[in-house]
Design a protein around this motif. Sequence first.
Motif, short mmCIF file in Angstrom:
data_model
loop_
_atom_site.label_atom_id
_atom_site.label_comp_id
_atom_site.label_asym_id
_atom_site.label_seq_id
_atom_site.Cartn_x
_atom_site.Cartn_y
_atom_site.Cartn_z
N ALA A 1 -44.49 -2.48 29.53
CA ALA A 1 -43.42 -1.65 28.99
C ALA A 1 -42.26 -2.55 28.59
N THR A 2 -41.12 -1.94 28.33
CA THR A 2 -39.98 -2.71 27.84
C THR A 2 -39.61 -3.85 28.79
N PHE A 3 -39.13 -4.93 28.21
CA PHE A 3 -38.73 -6.09 29.02
C PHE A 3 -37.40 -6.67 28.56
N CYS A 4 -37.27 -6.97 27.27
CA CYS A 4 -36.06 -7.67 26.81
C CYS A 4 -35.04 -6.74 26.16
N TRP A 5 -35.46 -5.61 25.67
CA TRP A 5 -34.58 -4.62 25.02
C TRP A 5 -33.83 -5.18 23.83
N MET A 6 -34.29 -6.28 23.27
CA MET A 6 -33.60 -6.79 22.08
C MET A 6 -34.56 -7.19 20.97
N GLY A 7 -35.77 -6.65 21.01
CA GLY A 7 -36.68 -6.89 19.88
C GLY A 7 -37.30 -8.26 19.85
N ILE A 8 -37.28 -8.97 20.97
CA ILE A 8 -37.83 -10.32 20.99
C ILE A 8 -39.24 -10.33 21.60
N CYS A 9 -39.39 -9.70 22.77
CA CYS A 9 -40.62 -9.91 23.55
C CYS A 9 -41.82 -9.15 22.99
N GLN A 10 -41.58 -8.07 22.27
CA GLN A 10 -42.64 -7.26 21.67
C GLN A 10 -43.50 -6.53 22.70
N GLU A 11 -43.08 -6.54 23.96
CA GLU A 11 -43.85 -5.85 25.00
C GLU A 11 -43.84 -4.35 24.77
N CYS A 12 -42.80 -3.85 24.12
CA CYS A 12 -42.65 -2.40 23.96
C CYS A 12 -43.25 -1.91 22.65
N THR A 13 -44.09 -2.74 22.01
CA THR A 13 -44.64 -2.37 20.71
C THR A 13 -45.40 -1.04 20.76
N ARG B 1 -44.08 -1.43 15.72
CA ARG B 1 -42.73 -1.96 15.88
C ARG B 1 -42.28 -1.82 17.32
N PRO B 2 -41.29 -2.61 17.71
CA PRO B 2 -40.80 -2.50 19.08
C PRO B 2 -40.08 -1.17 19.30
N ALA B 3 -40.45 -0.48 20.36
CA ALA B 3 -39.85 0.83 20.66
C ALA B 3 -38.36 0.70 20.94
N CYS B 4 -37.96 -0.47 21.47
CA CYS B 4 -36.54 -0.64 21.80
C CYS B 4 -35.69 -0.79 20.56
N ARG B 5 -36.30 -1.02 19.41
CA ARG B 5 -35.55 -1.19 18.17
C ARG B 5 -35.88 -0.09 17.17
S1 FES Z 1 -38.42 -4.67 25.07
FE1 FES Z 1 -38.70 -6.63 24.21
S2 FES Z 1 -39.08 -6.14 22.17
FE2 FES Z 1 -38.62 -4.21 23.01
#
Ligand code: FES
Lengths: 93, 474, 383
Positions: free
Chosen positions: A54-66, A74-78
Amino acid sequence: MGLRGAGIERGRPLRFFFDGTPIDAFAGESVASALLAAGVRSLRASPRAGAPRATFCWMGICQECTVVADGVRRPACRTEVRDGMIVLTGTVP
Amino acid sequence: MSRETDVVVVGGGPAGVEAALAAAAQGLRVTVLDEAPQAGGQVYRAPPHAFGGTIQRDADPIGVALRQRLAASSVVTCFEHAVWSVSPGFRVDALAPDGPASWTARAVVVATGAQERVVPFPGWTRPGVIGLAGTTIMLKSQGMLPGERTLVAGQGPLLLAVAVGILKAGGQVAGVVDLASPADWAREWRALASRPRLTARGAGWRARLLRAGVPFLYRHAVQAVEEVPGGLRVLLTRVDRHGAPTKKVAREYLVDALAVGNGLTASTDITRLLRAAHHYDALRGGWVPTLDAEFRSSLPGLYVAGDAAGLAGADAAVADGILTGLTVARDLGAMTDTAYRGAIGSLRRRARRARSFGTAMARLMAIRPAHVAAIPAETIVCRCEDVTRAEIDAARSEGAQTANQVKAWTRCGMGPCQGRICGDIVGALLAAGEAPREPVGYFTGRTPLRPLPLNLLAGDVEYTSLKLPPPAPL
Amino acid sequence: MTPGLAQETVDVDVAVVGAGAMGATVALHLARGGMRTALVDRGEICREASGVNAGTLTLHMTRAALIPYAMKGRELWLTTERWLGMDVVARSAPGLSLAFTPAERDMLEKRAEARTAMGAPIRILTPAEACRIEPGLNASLLAAAFCELDGHVTAYLTGRAYRQALRAAGVAIIERMAVEQIDRLGQGYRVRGARQVVRARRVVLAGGVWLETMLAWLGLRVPVKCLINQLVVTERMRPVMRSVVGIASGLLSLKQFENGTVLIGGGWQGLGDPVRGGVQAVPENLIGNIQLARHAIPALGETRVVRIWLGLESETADAMPMIGALPGLDEAYVIGCVHSGYTSAPYMGRLLADRILGREPEMPLFDPTRLVQAAPNAVEEMT
Ligand code: FES
Ligand SMILES: Cc1cc2nc3c(=O)[nH]c(=O)nc-3n(C[C@H](O)[C@H](O)[C@H](O)COP(=O)(O)OP(=O)(O)OC[C@H]3O[C@@H](n4cnc5c(N)ncnc54)[C@H](O)[C@@H]3O)c2cc1C
Ligand SMILES: Cc1cc2nc3c(=O)[nH]c(=O)nc-3n(C[C@H](O)[C@H](O)[C@H](O)COP(=O)(O)OP(=O)(O)OC[C@H]3O[C@@H](n4cnc5c(N)ncnc54)[C@H](O)[C@@H]3O)c2cc1C
């Protein structure tokens, strides 16, 4: 309100779908926020181990939330939720 | 068709906005591109327009003022534009919600800030484990809590900011787990004293947490996170002076979220892509572009300001941003040398002061080699490709010595994040301990700087209107 | 080099300069043939063209004259466990080359015919037949050329595989040392770098796009053209294709690996040169390349591009290889500039090793003499 911060005015209510399940959310929220608030803990499975992520970085970097939102990966956090949005897990079969 | 401008600033945080305003004030045409919906960067992240008054009123006034000044200026702003390529010359390509867009510019200012670093431990990939910096974003820009009950762990000033933010939003903080000792904090007293406002704010936060009964555990680190019914079990261990954890579990917490972070690394995507010179500076967030005193990189026309040049904090980002904007203006002939000299004098002093505070904070966030050395073998290091430390060690013992070689041999860093999360940790593992990072190097920077949805990039085109090069020889 | 730090000297029968797939293969077979062998690279084994290429084992894109060699090389890649000791995830797959316009169909037929004449088992299929082989295809195609002998290798694993094989064979591996000069001795050569000097009876130059510089060390002027090839890789996606897909013009090469990533190539060019390497992808060329790819396999639109990189490929004036003994020199050899050179490297390298070991190569080599522009400058004999 669960994980939604106390005393914060959100946008108007709306509804979208995650893997077919209707999810209630508020305008201005990201797909990641709305899913977290709805108690969805896992957004996808990792490629080799198949472990939940699930989400990890909340800034569109890690892509874990794709996720796949209206047909686009796309990243869910963005990604801001929209009424009627169709969101699918980002797991690659 | 590319739009033409004098300066493109990538990143609308304090550094980027100040650079843009300073350059525009000298008459240059400036465009700011940011993938976020509004200016402010990470520290002054704006809440969504759709949210009501409460969160807007609580937004940091510095950020609000920044956005107002930007709006009132001649600077062209393009938000929700993720820059994916910068080519020498310069051409800047971004992906907007409706497709690709590009600019040509005489100068580019890189103000892309910093990003999360977490020293891996077993279980750090589980849902509910969230980056410390990431948690500030959830709180600030979404008014979201990571969990009902959150343990806050790691290093540096973000620990307090996150813990207080959680309390304010009505969440529970199970504890604050700090790798540093009170003595480590005290050692920075001189720098802290130079910024009484910030130091007082930190002390106030600490007092508030103590009043709320939040325990502080110094010199502790997360050993592992396990999934248990009802949440996550977080095992903590003591660490020694060097950050090396002991084997013994010192404490256990049952929580539903863990916010954890070991500092930040500079976002060097663009400078690495353009092959500018870099050097390793552990105290400023790892590999950083090598700049002259006026923020010029080794590539003519390419400037770097703010945390992207090495961690220095939000105040330094403001001062450095203005200085960078002025340097660009002078280099592009929009300002005389005399005017430039006149403008920078006091700014320089201000920048130095701000940087000394920022550097103290960065020291508290610096990676501890002993901490990395203790990562257990089966721990995932590369989250995208599920590559474990054992796999990296195996490649190393077979003869791989550089970051890029380990990548080729193991797929570590080949996934969608392109090593942005694991890069610094892989470097630390390969350098092993206090050895210099230079021989290990870093993952080569390449486009795209963000994953590009292929359909959005390709657009709708007829086959017959594709522009194809001549056929290959038979 | 730090002054005062003595350069270490290594004495060998043969020094191979450049550890791409060409040089590494030659070194491996020479060592196995009983020669004391040193392999020197300024970087690491197979980290240039040989580690970053598309790994396609296709005959559809191979120069017609090189087809017999490529077929041998392909066989070797598919059996690396036997001779290299490690699986490089090489897989056989059907190969399709597509035509979407009448002009492309003509080109496809002409090219298939030329390659078939050289022994490639290629035949033309109807769109329906092609779609049966590759259901992921855009059904609007007009024709396809089909070849059963195709497939792909995971190129980034090449260095790891070769490294352990070379070590096991006893090759002295000298990595991260650029050779700066080669001096002729009374008998043999002195290969000089910053840390070490290799004294060798024979020398093999295998420097890819850097061959022009290397040949100049020995006084030979041979222009080598440098192509800056762009490759694009996507994130993992559901299985959308099972074959290797190209296009009549050769401007597309497309395959999905077992891990779900799709590699998009086709020789689109980026910016760079032998000094700086492949430094910058050209945005239009990326967009053109993926537009073509998505046209061939429409499902690619679902995924994301995660990385674009550039590799350097070498080419001689007549676009044919140079493999063999260098004119006017004693026991000095060159190998390189082979089209689809990754495919054929395991075979080409073995041919040259055979020649150096005094065995008759199974197929003819490619005499470099034809390419030498100036007679060898009299190189000072050194002692
Ligand atoms: S939480 Fe890292 S890209 Fe969305
Ligand atoms: C997640 C996070 C939270 C933080 N929280 C705090 C805090 O609470 N308090 C504090 O004092 N400091 C905090 N910091 C440190 C603080 O961000 C910096 O010290 C300061 O903001 C630096 O300013 P900047 O302008 O250099 O970069 P930033 O403020 O980080 O701004 C960089 C901007 O560049 C944009 N960007 C980056 N790459 C691209 C791209 N490819 N295309 C388009 N846009 C791009 C980003 O969206 C961002 O808006 C935090 C850092 C991070 C990473
Ligand atoms: C992007 C790309 C895609 C390709 N796709 C395919 C494909 O799909 N199928 C196919 O069959 N072929 C393909 N090719 C071609 C193939 O990769 C090459 O023909 C082949 O790898 C060349 O091998 P080489 O050993 O001659 O050169 P290289 O692998 O380039 O090796 C040359 C070596 O010399 C070393 N060197 C240079 N200077 C010095 C010095 N001063 N001292 C010491 N060492 C030095 C370099 O470090 C390098 O390791 C592709 C090429 C590229 C670039």
